[in-house]
Each structure stands twice: as C-alpha cells, then as structure tokens.
Design a protein around this motif. Structure first.
Motif, PDB file in Angstrom:
ATOM      1  N   ARG A  80      47.568 -27.462 -29.967  1.00  6.36           N
ATOM      2  CA  ARG A  80      47.529 -26.615 -28.777  1.00  6.36           C
ATOM      3  C   ARG A  80      47.109 -27.446 -27.573  1.00  6.36           C
ATOM      4  O   ARG A  80      46.306 -28.361 -27.681  1.00  6.36           O
ATOM      5  CB  ARG A  80      46.554 -25.469 -28.979  1.00  6.36           C
ATOM      6  CG  ARG A  80      46.958 -24.546 -30.098  1.00  6.36           C
ATOM      7  CD  ARG A  80      45.966 -23.413 -30.217  1.00  6.36           C
ATOM      8  NE  ARG A  80      46.189 -22.671 -31.434  1.00  6.36           N
ATOM      9  CZ  ARG A  80      46.850 -21.533 -31.497  1.00  6.36           C
ATOM     10  NH1 ARG A  80      47.331 -21.001 -30.416  1.00  6.36           N
ATOM     11  NH2 ARG A  80      47.003 -20.924 -32.646  1.00  6.36           N
ATOM     12  N   SER A  81      47.633 -27.078 -26.438  1.00  8.32           N
ATOM     13  CA  SER A  81      47.258 -27.769 -25.207  1.00  8.32           C
ATOM     14  C   SER A  81      45.852 -27.329 -24.797  1.00  8.32           C
ATOM     15  O   SER A  81      45.374 -26.271 -25.217  1.00  8.32           O
ATOM     16  CB  SER A  81      48.259 -27.436 -24.099  1.00  8.32           C
ATOM     17  OG  SER A  81      48.146 -26.080 -23.742  1.00  8.32           O
ATOM     18  N   PRO A  82      45.179 -28.110 -23.962  1.00  7.33           N
ATOM     19  CA  PRO A  82      43.840 -27.700 -23.517  1.00  7.33           C
ATOM     20  C   PRO A  82      43.849 -26.362 -22.774  1.00  7.33           C
ATOM     21  O   PRO A  82      42.921 -25.554 -22.918  1.00  7.33           O
ATOM     22  CB  PRO A  82      43.403 -28.833 -22.592  1.00  7.33           C
ATOM     23  CG  PRO A  82      44.220 -30.001 -22.999  1.00  7.33           C
ATOM     24  CD  PRO A  82      45.501 -29.454 -23.521  1.00  7.33           C
ATOM     25  N   ALA A  83      44.903 -26.095 -22.012  1.00 11.83           N
ATOM     26  CA  ALA A  83      44.974 -24.824 -21.293  1.00 11.83           C
ATOM     27  C   ALA A  83      45.101 -23.655 -22.268  1.00 11.83           C
ATOM     28  O   ALA A  83      44.440 -22.623 -22.116  1.00 11.83           O
ATOM     29  CB  ALA A  83      46.150 -24.837 -20.330  1.00 11.83           C
ATOM     30  N   GLY A  86      41.809 -23.068 -24.007  1.00  9.71           N
ATOM     31  CA  GLY A  86      40.870 -22.412 -23.104  1.00  9.71           C
ATOM     32  C   GLY A  86      41.135 -20.932 -22.985  1.00  9.71           C
ATOM     33  O   GLY A  86      40.201 -20.112 -22.993  1.00  9.71           O
ATOM     34  N   VAL A  87      42.403 -20.553 -22.859  1.00  5.08           N
ATOM     35  CA  VAL A  87      42.752 -19.133 -22.752  1.00  5.08           C
ATOM     36  C   VAL A  87      42.381 -18.399 -24.029  1.00  5.08           C
ATOM     37  O   VAL A  87      41.842 -17.283 -24.004  1.00  5.08           O
ATOM     38  CB  VAL A  87      44.253 -18.974 -22.424  1.00  5.08           C
ATOM     39  CG1 VAL A  87      44.701 -17.535 -22.579  1.00  5.08           C
ATOM     40  CG2 VAL A  87      44.556 -19.475 -21.030  1.00  5.08           C
ATOM     41  N   LEU A  88      42.661 -19.016 -25.178  1.00  3.61           N
ATOM     42  CA  LEU A  88      42.332 -18.372 -26.448  1.00  3.61           C
ATOM     43  C   LEU A  88      40.829 -18.214 -26.637  1.00  3.61           C
ATOM     44  O   LEU A  88      40.356 -17.185 -27.122  1.00  3.61           O
ATOM     45  CB  LEU A  88      42.933 -19.160 -27.611  1.00  3.61           C
ATOM     46  CG  LEU A  88      44.447 -19.048 -27.765  1.00  3.61           C
ATOM     47  CD1 LEU A  88      44.947 -19.983 -28.838  1.00  3.61           C
ATOM     48  CD2 LEU A  88      44.846 -17.625 -28.073  1.00  3.61           C
ATOM     49  N   SER A  89      40.052 -19.232 -26.242  1.00  2.00           N
ATOM     50  CA  SER A  89      38.601 -19.106 -26.392  1.00  2.00           C
ATOM     51  C   SER A  89      38.037 -18.070 -25.420  1.00  2.00           C
ATOM     52  O   SER A  89      37.091 -17.353 -25.750  1.00  2.00           O
ATOM     53  CB  SER A  89      37.922 -20.456 -26.207  1.00  2.00           C
ATOM     54  OG  SER A  89      38.089 -20.910 -24.886  1.00  2.00           O
ATOM     55  N   ASP A  90      38.620 -17.968 -24.215  1.00  2.00           N
ATOM     56  CA  ASP A  90      38.181 -16.931 -23.269  1.00  2.00           C
ATOM     57  C   ASP A  90      38.509 -15.529 -23.783  1.00  2.00           C
ATOM     58  O   ASP A  90      37.786 -14.570 -23.508  1.00  2.00           O
ATOM     59  CB  ASP A  90      38.828 -17.131 -21.901  1.00  2.00           C
ATOM     60  CG  ASP A  90      38.273 -18.343 -21.164  1.00  2.00           C
ATOM     61  OD1 ASP A  90      37.206 -18.851 -21.593  1.00  2.00           O
ATOM     62  OD2 ASP A  90      38.906 -18.781 -20.184  1.00  2.00           O
ATOM     63  N   ALA A  91      39.608 -15.417 -24.536  1.00  2.00           N
ATOM     64  CA  ALA A  91      40.005 -14.118 -25.075  1.00  2.00           C
ATOM     65  C   ALA A  91      39.205 -13.753 -26.316  1.00  2.00           C
ATOM     66  O   ALA A  91      39.289 -12.623 -26.798  1.00  2.00           O
ATOM     67  CB  ALA A  91      41.496 -14.129 -25.405  1.00  2.00           C
ATOM     68  N   GLY A  92      38.444 -14.710 -26.855  1.00  2.00           N
ATOM     69  CA  GLY A  92      37.616 -14.414 -28.023  1.00  2.00           C
ATOM     70  C   GLY A  92      38.320 -14.669 -29.334  1.00  2.00           C
ATOM     71  O   GLY A  92      38.040 -13.989 -30.326  1.00  2.00           O
TER      72      GLY A  92
END
Length: 137
Positions: A80-83, A86-92
């Motif tokens: 996965r790309s860093p972006a 990041g989106v997945l970790s922000d979404a939980g």
C-alpha cells in the motif's frame, strides 16, 4: 436420353477412378511407415523427497475459489502507498472489534432507517436477475 444418363455416369466414374491409379506422374516418394523405429520411453528419475499424499488431506496447491478470484481481479497482495495506509489508519482499519458480530443484533445498537427501498432489496429473493424490474417513485 435415358440411355445417355447411365453412359455419362459410367464414364464419369471411370474418369474419377483413373486418378487413383499409380501412374508416372502420381508416383511420389513416400516414407515407409514400416521402417519407423520405436524410441525408448522417457524415464523420470525417482524423487525420494516426495511423500505420497494422505487420503482426505487437502492438496497444498489448491486455494479457495474466492482467493483465486481476488488474485485474478486485483493481482494478489500489493504494497500500500503511504497515502492509502494513512487513510486506512484514520478510518480505524487497525482497530477492529473481534466481537462485532455478536453486538450487531443487540437491541441497544443504534440503527439508521434507510427506507423501504433498501429493505425491499435486502428482502428480495435470490435469483439470476432475469426477471428484475424497476419502478419510478
């Protein structure tokens, strides 16, 4: 006229069958099918590292049909790309609840009413979609 038809048919048959004869122009050099020598069969050397399969055991090369489908559609696991991470970790995505299935039907769970259309879609009988119809509201 009736005597001419059998005579013409006979001459046609003679002309066609004369092509099957071995004349000077039709005598070609052909391979002799009886002069073919047999070759020894291929021998596969034994591999002593192989173990015979156990009856009823799953084959190691078999994968589930859904895993094969996902690999065919999306090309297997990819980094996965860093972006995207990041989106997945922000979404939980990394904080999943292992007991979510038992709490989904709990009467205390907050439920949002999505309307009768969603209820009708979920309650519709399973089929191949050949008889699907839509109506405007």
């Amino acid at each position: 006229m009736r005597k001419f038809v059998p005579l013409a048919a006979g001459l046609t048959c003679v002309a066609l069958l004369s092509g099957c004869g071995a004349g000077r122009s039709l005598d070609r050099a052909r391979p002799d099918e009886f002069a073919v020598a047999r070759q020894a069969p291929l021998v596969i050397p034994p591999d002593f590292a192989l173990v015979p399969p156990q009856p009823g055991a799953a084959r190691p090369q078999d994968t589930a049909a859904n895993a094969q489908t996902l690999d065919a559609l999306f090309g297997g696991a990819a980094a996965r790309s860093p972006a995207e991470s990041g989106v997945l970790s922000d979404a939980g995505a990394d904080s999943d609840d292992p007991g979510i299935r038992s709490s989904a039907g709990d009467p205390g769970t907050t439920v949002v009413d999505k309307g009768s259309t969603t209820r009708d879609i979920v309650a519709a009988p399973e089929g191949d979609g050949q008889d699907a119809r839509t109506t405007a509201n």
